[in-house]
Design an enzyme around this catalytic site. Sequence first.
Site, PDB file in Angstrom:
ATOM      1  N   SER A 148       0.853  -1.200   0.000  1.00 38.36           N
ATOM      2  CA  SER A 148       0.000   0.000   0.000  1.00 38.36           C
ATOM      3  C   SER A 148       0.885   1.245   0.000  1.00 38.36           C
ATOM      4  O   SER A 148       2.022   1.194   0.496  1.00 38.36           O
ATOM      5  CB  SER A 148      -0.867   0.011   1.265  1.00 38.36           C
ATOM      6  OG  SER A 148      -1.484   1.272   1.445  1.00 38.36           O
ATOM      7  N   TYR A 159      -1.024  -0.742  10.446  1.00 40.70           N
ATOM      8  CA  TYR A 159      -1.216  -0.941   9.004  1.00 40.70           C
ATOM      9  C   TYR A 159      -0.010  -0.381   8.239  1.00 40.70           C
ATOM     10  O   TYR A 159       0.547  -1.052   7.369  1.00 40.70           O
ATOM     11  CB  TYR A 159      -2.516  -0.270   8.538  1.00 40.70           C
ATOM     12  CG  TYR A 159      -2.879  -0.581   7.109  1.00 40.70           C
ATOM     13  CD1 TYR A 159      -3.381  -1.842   6.758  1.00 40.70           C
ATOM     14  CD2 TYR A 159      -2.706   0.357   6.087  1.00 40.70           C
ATOM     15  CE1 TYR A 159      -3.712  -2.140   5.441  1.00 40.70           C
ATOM     16  CE2 TYR A 159      -3.032   0.059   4.771  1.00 40.70           C
ATOM     17  CZ  TYR A 159      -3.538  -1.183   4.459  1.00 40.70           C
ATOM     18  OH  TYR A 159      -3.855  -1.486   3.143  1.00 40.70           O
TER      19      TYR A 159
HETATM   20  N1  LIG Z   1      -8.802  -1.141  -0.875  1.00 41.28           N
HETATM   21  C1  LIG Z   1      -7.806  -0.294  -0.786  1.00 41.28           C
HETATM   22  O1  LIG Z   1      -7.964   0.929  -0.841  1.00 41.28           O
HETATM   23  C2  LIG Z   1      -6.403  -0.811  -0.607  1.00 41.28           C
HETATM   24  C3  LIG Z   1      -5.350   0.106  -0.729  1.00 41.28           C
HETATM   25  C4  LIG Z   1      -4.052  -0.334  -0.553  1.00 41.28           C
HETATM   26  C5  LIG Z   1      -3.805  -1.668  -0.305  1.00 41.28           C
HETATM   27  N2  LIG Z   1      -4.844  -2.539  -0.199  1.00 41.28           N
HETATM   28  C6  LIG Z   1      -4.519  -3.933   0.100  1.00 41.28           C
HETATM   29  O2  LIG Z   1      -5.117  -4.759  -0.862  1.00 41.28           O
HETATM   30  C7  LIG Z   1      -5.348  -6.051  -0.300  1.00 41.28           C
HETATM   31  C8  LIG Z   1      -6.768  -6.488  -0.610  1.00 41.28           C
HETATM   32  O3  LIG Z   1      -7.646  -5.614   0.063  1.00 41.28           O
HETATM   33  P1  LIG Z   1      -9.139  -5.311  -0.403  1.00 41.28           P
HETATM   34  O4  LIG Z   1      -9.251  -3.835  -0.432  1.00 41.28           O
HETATM   35  O5  LIG Z   1      -9.487  -6.091  -1.606  1.00 41.28           O
HETATM   36  O6  LIG Z   1      -9.910  -5.804   0.897  1.00 41.28           O
HETATM   37  P2  LIG Z   1     -11.117  -6.823   1.132  1.00 41.28           P
HETATM   38  O7  LIG Z   1     -12.166  -6.678   0.093  1.00 41.28           O
HETATM   39  O8  LIG Z   1     -11.474  -6.639   2.582  1.00 41.28           O
HETATM   40  O9  LIG Z   1     -10.432  -8.245   0.904  1.00 41.28           O
HETATM   41  C9  LIG Z   1      -9.555  -8.803   1.814  1.00 41.28           C
HETATM   42  C10 LIG Z   1      -9.460 -10.286   1.526  1.00 41.28           C
HETATM   43  O10 LIG Z   1      -8.492 -10.825   2.411  1.00 41.28           O
HETATM   44  C11 LIG Z   1      -9.063 -11.933   3.081  1.00 41.28           C
HETATM   45  N3  LIG Z   1      -8.427 -12.073   4.392  1.00 41.28           N
HETATM   46  C12 LIG Z   1      -8.365 -11.179   5.403  1.00 41.28           C
HETATM   47  N4  LIG Z   1      -7.701 -11.707   6.436  1.00 41.28           N
HETATM   48  C13 LIG Z   1      -7.329 -12.959   6.064  1.00 41.28           C
HETATM   49  C14 LIG Z   1      -6.631 -14.022   6.689  1.00 41.28           C
HETATM   50  N5  LIG Z   1      -6.157 -13.916   7.930  1.00 41.28           N
HETATM   51  N6  LIG Z   1      -6.444 -15.171   6.000  1.00 41.28           N
HETATM   52  C15 LIG Z   1      -6.912 -15.326   4.744  1.00 41.28           C
HETATM   53  N7  LIG Z   1      -7.587 -14.359   4.095  1.00 41.28           N
HETATM   54  C16 LIG Z   1      -7.783 -13.191   4.753  1.00 41.28           C
HETATM   55  C17 LIG Z   1     -10.571 -11.643   3.152  1.00 41.28           C
HETATM   56  O11 LIG Z   1     -11.346 -12.820   3.310  1.00 41.28           O
HETATM   57  P3  LIG Z   1     -11.803 -13.365   4.768  1.00 41.28           P
HETATM   58  O12 LIG Z   1     -12.266 -12.168   5.534  1.00 41.28           O
HETATM   59  O13 LIG Z   1     -12.866 -14.367   4.492  1.00 41.28           O
HETATM   60  O14 LIG Z   1     -10.604 -14.002   5.378  1.00 41.28           O
HETATM   61  C18 LIG Z   1     -10.765 -11.049   1.759  1.00 41.28           C
HETATM   62  O15 LIG Z   1     -10.873 -12.066   0.792  1.00 41.28           O
HETATM   63  C19 LIG Z   1      -5.046  -5.918   1.201  1.00 41.28           C
HETATM   64  O16 LIG Z   1      -3.763  -6.410   1.460  1.00 41.28           O
HETATM   65  C20 LIG Z   1      -5.082  -4.419   1.420  1.00 41.28           C
HETATM   66  O17 LIG Z   1      -4.286  -4.025   2.535  1.00 41.28           O
HETATM   67  C21 LIG Z   1      -6.130  -2.146  -0.343  1.00 41.28           C
END
Ligand SMILES: NC(=O)c1ccc[n+]([C@@H]2O[C@H](COP(=O)([O-])OP(=O)(O)OC[C@H]3O[C@@H](n4cnc5c(N)ncnc54)[C@H](OP(=O)(O)O)[C@@H]3O)[C@@H](O)[C@H]2O)c1
Length: 252
Positions: free
Chosen positions: A135, A148
Site C-alpha cells: 500500500s 497498518y
Molecule cells: N482497498 C484499498 O484501498 C487498498 C489500498 C491499498 C492496499 N490494499 C490492500 O489490498 C489487499 C486487498 O484488500 P481489499 O481492499 O481487496 O480488501 P477486502 O475486500 O477486505 O479483501 C480482503 C481479503 O483478504 C481476506 N483475508 C483477510 N484476512 C485474512 C486471513 N487472515 N487469512 C486469509 N484471508 C484473509 C478476506 O477474506 P476473509 O475475511 O474471508 O478471510 C478477503 O478475501 C489488502 O492487502 C489491502 O491491505 C487495499
Amino acid sequence: MLRMKSYFITGGTTGLGWELAQSYLRQGARVAVCGRNLSKLTANAHDRYPHLKSYELSVTNKEAMAKAIEDFAKEGLDVVIANAGISHGSKSKWPDGDVSRSIIETNVLGVLNTFTPALEIFKEKGSGHIVAIASVAGFIGLPGASAYCASKGAVIQMCESYALDLPRWNIDVTTICPGFIDTPLTQKNDHSMPFLLSCEEGAKRIKKAIDKKKVLYVFPWQMALAIHVLRRLPRFLYRRFMKLPFADYSKC
Ligand SMILES: NC(=O)c1ccc[n+]([C@@H]2O[C@H](COP(=O)([O-])OP(=O)(O)OC[C@H]3O[C@@H](n4cnc5c(N)ncnc54)[C@H](OP(=O)(O)O)[C@@H]3O)[C@@H](O)[C@H]2O)c1
C-alpha cells in the site's frame, strides 16, 4: 499442449483479490483463492469458473498455507499473489494492542507464510513470480494507522530485498502499492479518500503491472506524487502538515 497458467491469490474471496481472480479465470488460467470464510465468495463461483479452486484458511496459519499451496501446485504454480490483508476499522489515535497484533500477523506473517512454500516450489521448478499487495501507506506513518503502515512498510522492504536476491533463481518479484480502492476494506472508512478508484479499475491496473512483471507499482499517480512529496519533507514539517485539519482525518 500448452499448460494453463496457474495463480494462487490469498484473500481472493472479495475486493481486489476476487476481481483479479476473475480476470485471470476469464483469460483461461487456473486460479486458487483463499480466505477465512469461503461463504464470502460469489454464489455459483465454482460453477461459473470450473478452473477455480478455493481453500478456507487463515494466512496466519503457516501449516495450512503451505498445505494449500503444495496441493494447488500439484497441477502447476506460476504466480503467487499475497493479497490478503486487514486494516484498522476505526482510525483511532489510541493504538489498540490486539488489533495491531492481528494486523501485523495477517499483513506481514501472512505474506511470509504465503511466499515461503511458494519459493521452495519455484526454486525447484526454476522459475516463478511472487507478488505482494502492499500500500502507499507503507511509505509513511499515517495518523490512526500505525500497525497498518508498519505492516505495509515491512512488506515493501521485504520485497525490495527479494527483488535483489531472487532473480538469480529466475524468480520475479512485484510489489504493488495502491492508493484508495473501493472495496469492502475501505467501505467502512469514515474519512475522505482522495483519488478513490473503483475495484474494477484498481484490479485492471494491478493485473497490467503483474503481467508486465513490474518490480514496483505505485498508483494512482496523484497518490504516488503526494506520498513521494510527503516522505521527502523534513520530518518536523511532515508532522506539522499532518496536524492541519484537512490532513488529519483520524478521530481522537
Ligand atoms: N482497498 C484499498 O484501498 C487498498 C489500498 C491499498 C492496499 N490494499 C490492500 O489490498 C489487499 C486487498 O484488500 P481489499 O481492499 O481487496 O480488501 P477486502 O475486500 O477486505 O479483501 C480482503 C481479503 O483478504 C481476506 N483475508 C483477510 N484476512 C485474512 C486471513 N487472515 N487469512 C486469509 N484471508 C484473509 C478476506 O477474506 P476473509 O475475511 O474471508 O478471510 C478477503 O478475501 C489488502 O492487502 C489491502 O491491505 C487495499
